[in-house]
Write an enzyme that holds these catalytic residues in place. Structure first.
Site, short mmCIF file in Angstrom:
data_model
loop_
_atom_site.label_atom_id
_atom_site.label_comp_id
_atom_site.label_asym_id
_atom_site.label_seq_id
_atom_site.Cartn_x
_atom_site.Cartn_y
_atom_site.Cartn_z
N SER A 131 0.87 -1.18 0.00
CA SER A 131 0.00 0.00 0.00
C SER A 131 0.90 1.22 0.00
O SER A 131 2.01 1.19 0.57
CB SER A 131 -0.91 0.06 1.24
OG SER A 131 -1.50 1.35 1.37
N TYR A 144 -3.06 0.40 10.61
CA TYR A 144 -2.83 0.07 9.20
C TYR A 144 -1.54 0.69 8.70
O TYR A 144 -0.69 0.02 8.11
CB TYR A 144 -4.01 0.56 8.36
CG TYR A 144 -3.91 0.26 6.88
CD1 TYR A 144 -4.05 -1.03 6.41
CD2 TYR A 144 -3.69 1.29 5.96
CE1 TYR A 144 -3.97 -1.31 5.05
CE2 TYR A 144 -3.60 1.02 4.61
CZ TYR A 144 -3.74 -0.28 4.15
OH TYR A 144 -3.65 -0.55 2.80
N LYS A 148 1.76 -1.50 7.68
CA LYS A 148 2.13 -1.50 6.27
C LYS A 148 3.57 -1.00 6.09
O LYS A 148 4.27 -1.45 5.18
CB LYS A 148 1.15 -0.67 5.45
CG LYS A 148 -0.19 -1.38 5.24
CD LYS A 148 -0.03 -2.69 4.46
CE LYS A 148 -1.35 -3.34 4.12
NZ LYS A 148 -1.19 -4.57 3.29
#
Length: 254
Positions: A131, A144, A148
């Site tokens: 991402s 998140y 990531k």
């Protein structure tokens, strides 16, 4: 890039979105594809579509069964399963733990199981769906963003450690992609990601272009390169810019 005809490919989180698009693209190139997803029905549907094998369940535990299904050889492993965990530093510890387990440790466990065999035969390919949040960050989603970053760091480490021994690593870092995960991102995703969102198939094509060019970093949104450079070169300016987006999001939530 070497032919994928008959190669064994595993895609986790492949019941929909980017994972399903990767499964279709590898199958179209002639690969034998294992489709993994927590949702057994969705895994079975995609596997039937691509003529592959469905292995539902936890992505962290799929390697042994995948090796059995592929006659002992996994040539390409796509660590695609992920959790888009929102929240701040105050998110529950369970949320942080789950994000860490799926977004980072599932990759580590897969590599632990596969890399020795790849080194023995002099080749293998690890694809990490990271991402752009792993290069930059994402407003409203501390677990998140942090995990990531971890996924990207692990992919970098794998590449620098084993590239001279035939292991190829690719980190896919898209911004918004029109999937259930984008919908789940809510108003923050609508503000930051939706305006430039692309289709899952675009991500799969970007990966195949990157594999053909033997590139580690795959940017389906090319503009992310400029943001990443700005983050490194002028961090305070970049953080101020991101804070303006944070303030805009907060205002929209009032």
């Amino acid at each position: 890039m070497e032919s994928l005809q008959g190669k064994g490919v595993v895609v986790t989180g492949a019941g929909g979105g980017i994972g399903a698009a990767l499964a279709r693209r590898f199958a179209a190139a002639g690969a034998r594809v294992v489709v993994n997803d927590l949702d057994a029905a969705r895994a079975a549907e995609v596997a039937a579509e691509v003529g592959g094998v469905a292995l539902p369940g936890d992505a962290s535990a799929v390697v042994a069964d995948a090796l059995a299904a592929l006659d002992g050889t996994v040539d390409v492993y796509c660590a695609n399963a992920g959790l888009a965990s929102g929240g701040t530093e105050a998110a529950a510890e369970r949320v942080w733990a789950d994000a860490w387990d799926v977004n980072v440790m599932a990759h580590v466990r897969a590599a632990e199981a596969l890399v020795p065999g790849w080194l023995e035969r002099g080749g293998g390919r690890f694809v990490s769906t990271v991402s752009a949040a792993g290069l930059l960050t994402m407003v409203g989603a501390a677990p998140y963003s942090v995990t990531k970053h971890g996924a990207y760091a692990f992919a970098e480490w794998l590449s620098l450690t084993y590239r001279h021994r035939g292991v190829k690593v690719h980190a896919i870092c898209p911004q918004g992609v029109r999937t259930d995960m984008l919908t789940a991102a809510g108003s923050a995703g609508e503000l930051v990601l939706a305006p430039t969102a692309i289709e899952p198939e675009d991500v799969a094509e970007a990966l195949f272009t990157g594999m053909a060019e033997d590139r580690f970093l795959i940017l389906p949104h090319p503009e992310v390169a400029g943001y990443y450079q700005a983050r490194a070169a002028t961090p305070d300016k970049w953080l101020t810019s991101m804070n303006h987006i944070q303030q805009k999001w907060e205002a929209s939530e009032r």
